[in-house]
Design an enzyme around this catalytic site. Structure first.
Site, PDB file in Angstrom:
ATOM      1  N   ASN A 198      25.541 -21.615  39.927  1.00 22.06           N
ATOM      2  CA  ASN A 198      26.882 -20.870  40.092  1.00 22.06           C
ATOM      3  C   ASN A 198      27.832 -21.563  40.981  1.00 22.06           C
ATOM      4  O   ASN A 198      27.762 -22.372  41.810  1.00 22.06           O
ATOM      5  CB  ASN A 198      26.649 -19.469  40.841  1.00 22.06           C
ATOM      6  CG  ASN A 198      26.246 -18.389  40.074  1.00 22.06           C
ATOM      7  OD1 ASN A 198      26.581 -18.216  39.009  1.00 22.06           O
ATOM      8  ND2 ASN A 198      25.094 -17.543  40.379  1.00 22.06           N
ATOM      9  N   ASN A 244      13.679 -21.180  44.231  1.00 21.99           N
ATOM     10  CA  ASN A 244      13.139 -20.159  43.942  1.00 21.99           C
ATOM     11  C   ASN A 244      13.163 -20.085  42.361  1.00 21.99           C
ATOM     12  O   ASN A 244      12.228 -19.670  41.631  1.00 21.99           O
ATOM     13  CB  ASN A 244      13.957 -18.962  44.213  1.00 21.99           C
ATOM     14  CG  ASN A 244      13.610 -18.548  45.622  1.00 21.99           C
ATOM     15  OD1 ASN A 244      12.499 -18.822  46.438  1.00 21.99           O
ATOM     16  ND2 ASN A 244      14.550 -17.631  46.467  1.00 21.99           N
ATOM     17  N   ILE A 245      14.346 -20.324  41.681  1.00 20.17           N
ATOM     18  CA  ILE A 245      14.358 -20.314  40.201  1.00 20.17           C
ATOM     19  C   ILE A 245      13.650 -21.724  39.562  1.00 20.17           C
ATOM     20  O   ILE A 245      12.900 -21.153  38.770  1.00 20.17           O
ATOM     21  CB  ILE A 245      16.023 -20.388  39.790  1.00 20.17           C
ATOM     22  CG1 ILE A 245      16.791 -19.282  40.387  1.00 20.17           C
ATOM     23  CG2 ILE A 245      15.831 -20.364  38.132  1.00 20.17           C
ATOM     24  CD1 ILE A 245      18.102 -19.126  39.632  1.00 20.17           C
ATOM     25  N   ILE A 264      22.345 -23.414  35.266  1.00 22.73           N
ATOM     26  CA  ILE A 264      22.016 -22.116  35.978  1.00 22.73           C
ATOM     27  C   ILE A 264      22.882 -22.129  37.258  1.00 22.73           C
ATOM     28  O   ILE A 264      23.617 -20.864  37.506  1.00 22.73           O
ATOM     29  CB  ILE A 264      20.662 -21.678  36.136  1.00 22.73           C
ATOM     30  CG1 ILE A 264      19.873 -21.953  34.515  1.00 22.73           C
ATOM     31  CG2 ILE A 264      20.512 -20.532  36.776  1.00 22.73           C
ATOM     32  CD1 ILE A 264      18.328 -21.573  35.160  1.00 22.73           C
ATOM     33  N   HIS A 292      30.601 -15.194  33.930  1.00 18.80           N
ATOM     34  CA  HIS A 292      29.460 -14.602  34.801  1.00 18.80           C
ATOM     35  C   HIS A 292      30.231 -14.167  36.155  1.00 18.80           C
ATOM     36  O   HIS A 292      29.744 -14.683  37.139  1.00 18.80           O
ATOM     37  CB  HIS A 292      28.301 -15.497  34.839  1.00 18.80           C
ATOM     38  CG  HIS A 292      27.182 -15.165  35.518  1.00 18.80           C
ATOM     39  ND1 HIS A 292      26.404 -14.100  35.265  1.00 18.80           N
ATOM     40  CD2 HIS A 292      26.525 -15.645  36.791  1.00 18.80           C
ATOM     41  CE1 HIS A 292      25.375 -13.788  36.108  1.00 18.80           C
ATOM     42  NE2 HIS A 292      25.507 -14.621  37.106  1.00 18.80           N
TER      43      HIS A 292
END
Ligand SMILES: NC(=O)c1ccc[n+]([C@@H]2O[C@H](COP(=O)([O-])OP(=O)(O)OC[C@H]3O[C@@H](n4cnc5c(N)ncnc54)[C@H](O)[C@@H]3O)[C@@H](O)[C@H]2O)c1
Ligand SMILES: O=C(O)C[C@H](O)C(=O)O
EC number: 1.1.1.37
Length: 320
Positions: A121, A13-14, A119, A176
């Site tokens: 996680n 998706n990203i 990006i 984050h």
């Protein structure tokens, strides 16, 4: 002048959204890599076929072999899995640490001169692991989270105050996770500090507190709504801002997970702080003054990152 090359590791998706935005902004030629053969090639072809209508020139290609990223100027890493409802980002540690170890090998071999934006996680640990395993200079390996978290904070503030998002500035510091630190003191409306805006009666401290809380849980709110994955439009937009600042040497001041060597009292850890991103990568860490309560929140957030780093070292002795 030949075009710059942007490599996207992970074509989910990203990754797909990054490719679209990089194309629309004509940042360079784009390659997508993914372990699921066919997906990166299919997305690249689909996007290439959008370029005549949208009016951008870029070569788009995809593949399931790391050689496609060869010579990339910028690498953006989203390989791995996103969380599902009920999970925390930290629950992704074991699986994504294994993914990042492989990504690091590929980047080291094929794109050692790239500016690398992680990006995947849990972000602060993944970017740390990516830098350690790839051996790339710390100023050329950064994590994307602060731009996204700050954008969420800005959006919620603009909505509350009924002003343009363009006139709201804000910083979110720290790791984050749900204990990230949206800084009220360093947020402003057209340069007017947020506490002054509250004093002017435009909103109340209680409503600001609720916005801070919503920002902290912003990722989880979207996971809860989507149910099958996590946010991707805003995360991709945020990473493209970082890539653009590097490629165009804009020297934007952006909150990023940056490697700290003593700034903010933190060493050998990646944590979200404002940095200048220019042609050399992270050119400078901006060390802003934190009052006692901000420092306590920041240190709590840093402690959470440290716990996860220790867990990562336990999972993979190569990181110890
Ligand atoms: N830092 C942030 O602010 C932020 C924001 C949003 C999402 N994320 C994280 O980004 C990651 C990606 O999110 P997404 O929505 O794009 O997920 P996604 O599932 O849509 O895409 C991930 C892609 O990675 C690929 N992949 C898995 N293992 C791989 C490997 N070893 N090598 C190459 N590719 C591999 C998958 O095939 C998939 O296409 C997740 O970990 C998510 O939690 C971080
Ligand atoms: O919340 C997530 O799992 C994805 C990402 O970190 C986000 O903040 O949107």
């Amino acid at each position: 002048m030949s075009r710059r090359k942007i490599a996207l590791i992970g074509a989910g998706n990203i990754g797909g959204t990054l490719a679209h935005l990089a194309g629309l902004k004509e940042l360079g030629d784009i390659v997508l890599f993914d372990i699921v053969d066919g997906v990166p090639q299919g997305k690249a072809l689909d996007l290439a076929q959008s370029s005549p209508v949208a009016g951008y020139d870029a070569k788009l290609a995809g593949g399931a072999d790391y050689s496609v990223i060869e010579g990339a100027d910028v690498v953006i890493v989203t390989a791995g899995v996103p969380r599902q409802p009920g999970m925390s980002r930290d629950d992704l540690l074991t699986i994504n640490l294994g993914v990042i170890a492989k990504v690091a090998e590929g980047v080291k071999r094929y794109a050692p001169n790239a500016f690398v934006i992680c990006i995947t996680n849990p972000l602060d640990v993944m970017v740390w692991a990516l830098q350690k395993a790839s051996g790339l200079p710390t100023q050329r390996v950064v994590g994307m989270a602060g731009v996204l978290d700050s954008s969420r904070f800005r959006y919620f503030l603009a909505e509350e105050l009924n002003v343009s998002v363009e006139d709201v500035s804000a910083f979110v510091l720290g790791g984050h996770g749900d204990d990230m630190v949206p800084s009220v003191r360093y947020s402003a409306v057209a340069g007017v500090p947020l506490p002054d805006v509250v004093a002017m009666g435009w909103t109340t401290q209680e409503r600001i507190d609720a916005i801070v809380d919503r920002t902290r849980k912003g990722g989880g709110e979207i996971v809860g709504l989507l149910k099958t994955g996590s946010a991707y439009y805003a995360p991709a937009t945020a990473a493209i801002a970082m890539a653009e600042s590097y490629l165009k040497d804009k020297r934007r001041v952006l909150p990023c997970a940056a490697y700290l060597t003593g700034q903010y009292g933190v060493k050998d850890l990646y944590v979200g702080v404002p940095v200048v991103i220019g042609a050399n990568g992270v050119e400078r860490v901006m060390e802003i003054d934190l009052d006692a309560s901000e420092r306590a929140m920041f240190e709590k957030s840093v402690a959470s990152v440290r716990v996860l780093i220790e867990a990562a070292k336990g999972l993979n002795p190569a990181f110890a």
